[in-house]
Motif scaffolding. Sequence first.
Motif, PDB file in Angstrom:
ATOM      1  N   VAL A  31      26.748  46.753  33.924  1.00  0.00           N
ATOM      2  CA  VAL A  31      26.487  45.429  34.492  1.00  0.00           C
ATOM      3  C   VAL A  31      25.667  44.595  33.505  1.00  0.00           C
ATOM      4  CG1 VAL A  31      25.369  44.174  36.378  1.00  0.00           C
ATOM      5  CG2 VAL A  31      26.599  46.303  36.855  1.00  0.00           C
ATOM      6  N   GLN A  32      24.652  45.217  32.919  1.00  0.00           N
ATOM      7  CA  GLN A  32      23.783  44.520  31.974  1.00  0.00           C
ATOM      8  C   GLN A  32      24.566  43.993  30.780  1.00  0.00           C
ATOM      9  OE1 GLN A  32      19.822  44.417  31.926  1.00  0.00           O
ATOM     10  NE2 GLN A  32      20.782  42.625  31.000  1.00  0.00           N
ATOM     11  N   GLU A  33      25.395  44.847  30.167  1.00  0.00           N
ATOM     12  CA  GLU A  33      26.125  44.416  28.973  1.00  0.00           C
ATOM     13  C   GLU A  33      27.116  43.303  29.288  1.00  0.00           C
ATOM     14  OE1 GLU A  33      30.302  46.663  28.235  1.00  0.00           O
ATOM     15  OE2 GLU A  33      28.589  47.573  27.224  1.00  0.00           O
ATOM     16  N   THR A  34      27.709  43.346  30.482  1.00  0.00           N
ATOM     17  CA  THR A  34      28.672  42.313  30.868  1.00  0.00           C
ATOM     18  C   THR A  34      27.976  40.984  31.112  1.00  0.00           C
ATOM     19  OG1 THR A  34      30.025  44.042  31.909  1.00  0.00           O
ATOM     20  CG2 THR A  34      30.533  41.749  32.472  1.00  0.00           C
ATOM     21  N   VAL A  35      26.887  41.012  31.854  1.00  0.00           N
ATOM     22  CA  VAL A  35      26.133  39.781  32.132  1.00  0.00           C
ATOM     23  C   VAL A  35      25.561  39.210  30.838  1.00  0.00           C
ATOM     24  CG1 VAL A  35      24.082  38.862  33.292  1.00  0.00           C
ATOM     25  CG2 VAL A  35      25.633  40.406  34.517  1.00  0.00           C
ATOM     26  N   ASP A  36      25.026  40.072  29.979  1.00  0.00           N
ATOM     27  CA  ASP A  36      24.485  39.608  28.694  1.00  0.00           C
ATOM     28  C   ASP A  36      25.567  38.918  27.875  1.00  0.00           C
ATOM     29  OD1 ASP A  36      21.973  40.549  29.256  1.00  0.00           O
ATOM     30  OD2 ASP A  36      22.114  42.330  27.971  1.00  0.00           O
ATOM     31  N   ALA A  37      26.748  39.518  27.793  1.00  0.00           N
ATOM     32  CA  ALA A  37      27.841  38.938  27.009  1.00  0.00           C
ATOM     33  C   ALA A  37      28.237  37.576  27.564  1.00  0.00           C
ATOM     34  CB  ALA A  37      29.037  39.882  27.000  1.00  0.00           C
ATOM     35  N   ALA A  38      28.256  37.459  28.886  1.00  0.00           N
ATOM     36  CA  ALA A  38      28.619  36.189  29.508  1.00  0.00           C
ATOM     37  C   ALA A  38      27.611  35.101  29.143  1.00  0.00           C
ATOM     38  CB  ALA A  38      28.712  36.359  31.021  1.00  0.00           C
ATOM     39  N   LEU A  39      26.338  35.382  29.316  1.00  0.00           N
ATOM     40  CA  LEU A  39      25.319  34.367  29.039  1.00  0.00           C
ATOM     41  C   LEU A  39      25.238  34.038  27.554  1.00  0.00           C
ATOM     42  CD1 LEU A  39      24.586  35.056  32.005  1.00  0.00           C
ATOM     43  CD2 LEU A  39      22.190  34.688  31.373  1.00  0.00           C
ATOM     44  N   GLU A  40      25.411  35.037  26.712  1.00  0.00           N
ATOM     45  CA  GLU A  40      25.385  34.794  25.257  1.00  0.00           C
ATOM     46  C   GLU A  40      26.501  33.854  24.825  1.00  0.00           C
ATOM     47  OE1 GLU A  40      25.657  38.695  23.647  1.00  0.00           O
ATOM     48  OE2 GLU A  40      23.691  39.309  24.415  1.00  0.00           O
ATOM     49  N   ASN A  41      27.592  33.804  25.605  1.00  0.00           N
ATOM     50  CA  ASN A  41      28.733  32.963  25.256  1.00  0.00           C
ATOM     51  C   ASN A  41      28.801  31.687  26.099  1.00  0.00           C
ATOM     52  OD1 ASN A  41      30.677  34.368  23.166  1.00  0.00           O
ATOM     53  ND2 ASN A  41      29.783  35.986  24.434  1.00  0.00           N
ATOM     54  N   GLY A  42      27.697  31.342  26.752  1.00  0.00           N
ATOM     55  CA  GLY A  42      27.612  30.058  27.431  1.00  0.00           C
ATOM     56  C   GLY A  42      28.110  30.029  28.854  1.00  0.00           C
ATOM     57  N   VAL A  43      28.485  31.182  29.414  1.00  0.00           N
ATOM     58  CA  VAL A  43      28.917  31.222  30.815  1.00  0.00           C
ATOM     59  C   VAL A  43      27.707  30.944  31.702  1.00  0.00           C
ATOM     60  CG1 VAL A  43      29.790  32.715  32.661  1.00  0.00           C
ATOM     61  CG2 VAL A  43      30.815  32.818  30.377  1.00  0.00           C
ATOM     62  N   ASN A  44      27.845  29.998  32.635  1.00  0.00           N
ATOM     63  CA  ASN A  44      26.712  29.663  33.505  1.00  0.00           C
ATOM     64  C   ASN A  44      27.060  29.676  34.990  1.00  0.00           C
ATOM     65  OD1 ASN A  44      28.190  27.311  33.858  1.00  0.00           O
ATOM     66  ND2 ASN A  44      26.448  25.930  33.547  1.00  0.00           N
ATOM     67  N   LEU A  45      28.228  30.241  35.332  1.00  0.00           N
ATOM     68  CA  LEU A  45      28.643  30.294  36.737  1.00  0.00           C
ATOM     69  C   LEU A  45      29.089  31.706  37.077  1.00  0.00           C
ATOM     70  CD1 LEU A  45      29.163  28.691  39.360  1.00  0.00           C
ATOM     71  CD2 LEU A  45      31.482  28.244  38.520  1.00  0.00           C
ATOM     72  N   LEU A  46      28.465  32.289  38.104  1.00  0.00           N
ATOM     73  CA  LEU A  46      28.785  33.646  38.549  1.00  0.00           C
ATOM     74  C   LEU A  46      29.215  33.597  40.009  1.00  0.00           C
ATOM     75  CD1 LEU A  46      26.969  34.179  36.003  1.00  0.00           C
ATOM     76  CD2 LEU A  46      26.042  36.168  37.214  1.00  0.00           C
ATOM     77  N   ASP A  47      30.254  34.358  40.336  1.00  0.00           N
ATOM     78  CA  ASP A  47      30.674  34.493  41.729  1.00  0.00           C
ATOM     79  C   ASP A  47      30.237  35.851  42.238  1.00  0.00           C
ATOM     80  OD1 ASP A  47      32.316  33.472  44.070  1.00  0.00           O
ATOM     81  OD2 ASP A  47      33.198  35.445  43.735  1.00  0.00           O
ATOM     82  N   VAL A  48      29.403  35.841  43.288  1.00  0.00           N
ATOM     83  CA  VAL A  48      28.896  37.083  43.870  1.00  0.00           C
ATOM     84  C   VAL A  48      29.275  37.094  45.352  1.00  0.00           C
ATOM     85  CG1 VAL A  48      26.861  38.519  44.260  1.00  0.00           C
ATOM     86  CG2 VAL A  48      26.966  37.054  42.234  1.00  0.00           C
ATOM     87  N   PHE A  49      30.483  37.559  45.636  1.00  0.00           N
ATOM     88  CA  PHE A  49      30.912  37.602  47.038  1.00  0.00           C
ATOM     89  C   PHE A  49      30.693  38.980  47.657  1.00  0.00           C
ATOM     90  CE2 PHE A  49      34.879  39.596  45.638  1.00  0.00           C
ATOM     91  CZ  PHE A  49      35.203  40.393  46.724  1.00  0.00           C
ATOM     92  N   MET A  50      30.408  39.967  46.822  1.00  0.00           N
ATOM     93  CA  MET A  50      30.338  41.346  47.285  1.00  0.00           C
ATOM     94  C   MET A  50      29.126  41.538  48.201  1.00  0.00           C
ATOM     95  SD  MET A  50      30.948  40.674  43.964  1.00  0.00           S
ATOM     96  CE  MET A  50      29.538  41.288  43.089  1.00  0.00           C
ATOM     97  N   PRO A  51      29.314  42.222  49.323  1.00  0.00           N
ATOM     98  CA  PRO A  51      28.233  42.360  50.301  1.00  0.00           C
ATOM     99  C   PRO A  51      27.245  43.490  50.039  1.00  0.00           C
ATOM    100  CG  PRO A  51      30.241  43.347  51.163  1.00  0.00           C
ATOM    101  CD  PRO A  51      30.607  42.736  49.841  1.00  0.00           C
ATOM    102  N   ARG A 267      31.696  43.969  28.047  1.00  0.00           N
ATOM    103  CA  ARG A 267      31.516  42.963  26.998  1.00  0.00           C
ATOM    104  C   ARG A 267      32.853  42.593  26.361  1.00  0.00           C
ATOM    105  NH1 ARG A 267      27.746  40.853  23.512  1.00  0.00           N
ATOM    106  NH2 ARG A 267      26.069  41.903  24.659  1.00  0.00           N
ATOM    107  N   ALA A 268      33.693  43.589  26.129  1.00  0.00           N
ATOM    108  CA  ALA A 268      34.986  43.331  25.486  1.00  0.00           C
ATOM    109  C   ALA A 268      35.832  42.376  26.322  1.00  0.00           C
ATOM    110  CB  ALA A 268      35.725  44.644  25.267  1.00  0.00           C
ATOM    111  N   GLN A 269      35.820  42.541  27.633  1.00  0.00           N
ATOM    112  CA  GLN A 269      36.610  41.653  28.489  1.00  0.00           C
ATOM    113  C   GLN A 269      36.041  40.236  28.508  1.00  0.00           C
ATOM    114  OE1 GLN A 269      37.182  43.433  32.360  1.00  0.00           O
ATOM    115  NE2 GLN A 269      38.481  45.051  31.558  1.00  0.00           N
ATOM    116  N   VAL A 270      34.726  40.107  28.465  1.00  0.00           N
ATOM    117  CA  VAL A 270      34.125  38.773  28.380  1.00  0.00           C
ATOM    118  C   VAL A 270      34.545  38.098  27.082  1.00  0.00           C
ATOM    119  CG1 VAL A 270      31.962  37.491  28.150  1.00  0.00           C
ATOM    120  CG2 VAL A 270      32.143  39.329  29.838  1.00  0.00           C
ATOM    121  N   LEU A 271      34.475  38.830  25.981  1.00  0.00           N
ATOM    122  CA  LEU A 271      34.853  38.259  24.690  1.00  0.00           C
ATOM    123  C   LEU A 271      36.331  37.889  24.659  1.00  0.00           C
ATOM    124  CD1 LEU A 271      32.839  40.568  22.229  1.00  0.00           C
ATOM    125  CD2 LEU A 271      32.233  38.293  23.114  1.00  0.00           C
TER     126      LEU A 271
END
Length: 379
Positions: A31-51, A267-271
Amino acid sequence: MEYRQIGKTGEKSSIIGLGCEHLDGKPFGQVQETVDAALENGVNLLDVFMPGDEVRQNIARALGGRRSQVMIQGHIGSTDVNEQYDISRDLPTAKRYFEKLLRIFGYIDFGMMFFIDSEEDYKGVFETGFADYVSSLKQQGYIRHIGFSSHNPRTAARVIGTGLPEMMMFSINPAFDLYPAETNALNALDEGLDRAAFRGFDPERAALYALCEQKGVGITVMKTLGAGKLISPEYTPFDRPLTVGQCIHYALTRPAVASVMLGCQSRAQVLDAVHYLDMSDAERDYTPVMGTLRSDFAGNCVYCSHCQPCPVGIDIAAVNKYLDIARLDAAQVPPSIRSHYAGLAHGGGECIGCGSCEKRCPFGVPVMKNMAAAAEIFG
């Protein structure tokens, strides 16, 4: 990264967002590596629908002190009472789950009324105290904007007609847009995308996107890749699979769309997702993949810009987009749409009728006729 305004909310989102569903059940390090990769590349919107609490807490922990750098879509009515992802309109239950989400993230940028697809869903939200609860959350500042999620164009248009939502999360891809409005898109996805069921570019879906643009309701997109089926050689309904970039581009060229929410889990999927930003126009072009299914879009502008260049500089796709919106109610075109049209460097009235655009159009759009119609409506 590129950013777009989300309707009239005043918020600007990255055109590529992070759908966090596939982080559910993953170890914190992933989770950490995915979120880090997103923010490092300018992603600023997250969808959190999971309960589930664990995945929510992992995302919050991964954000750490960067919570203010992102906007979160949090869903009201998403529970796991009976199964992993369950829908509840029972207010005490919905409150319990959403208030736990608030405790984890502090506030929610877009409070999403979860999964409004059917008549029953609509009544469960608007004929109970559910919608009032959502309004109260905004009034108290717990959520900053009201949104909803849907897969059904008819129900979605009805929700927008209430005037309550400021934005919508909707399933958009070139296969879904070919199913008639009465088709349950999610069932079609589960059963397999069947090109024999396509009935041409669905006018109700096209009208929904235009309605959102007209009303200033921003769209964020789910099911961009058709749960991976559109990019699969085995499951694609088209002559060959689309690429991730082509699917993203299709969604981003619909009216009112601000961001596509891709379900990355590494991270690879974010990239791979943000590689879209470096693609050429030819790499983004989705029209060659449609092959024999191009006829299903016949006469409908899909804003692909194959008609360019125009010898007098008209942005034909933009003129067609504003014309489609204006045609919803030509007698009362919203001032914002008139303003957008007026801001174009060249209007439809400047068309010289050379016909070069129509020769290049893959879908047989009557471009010259549309330019004349735009000139008549907009002046």
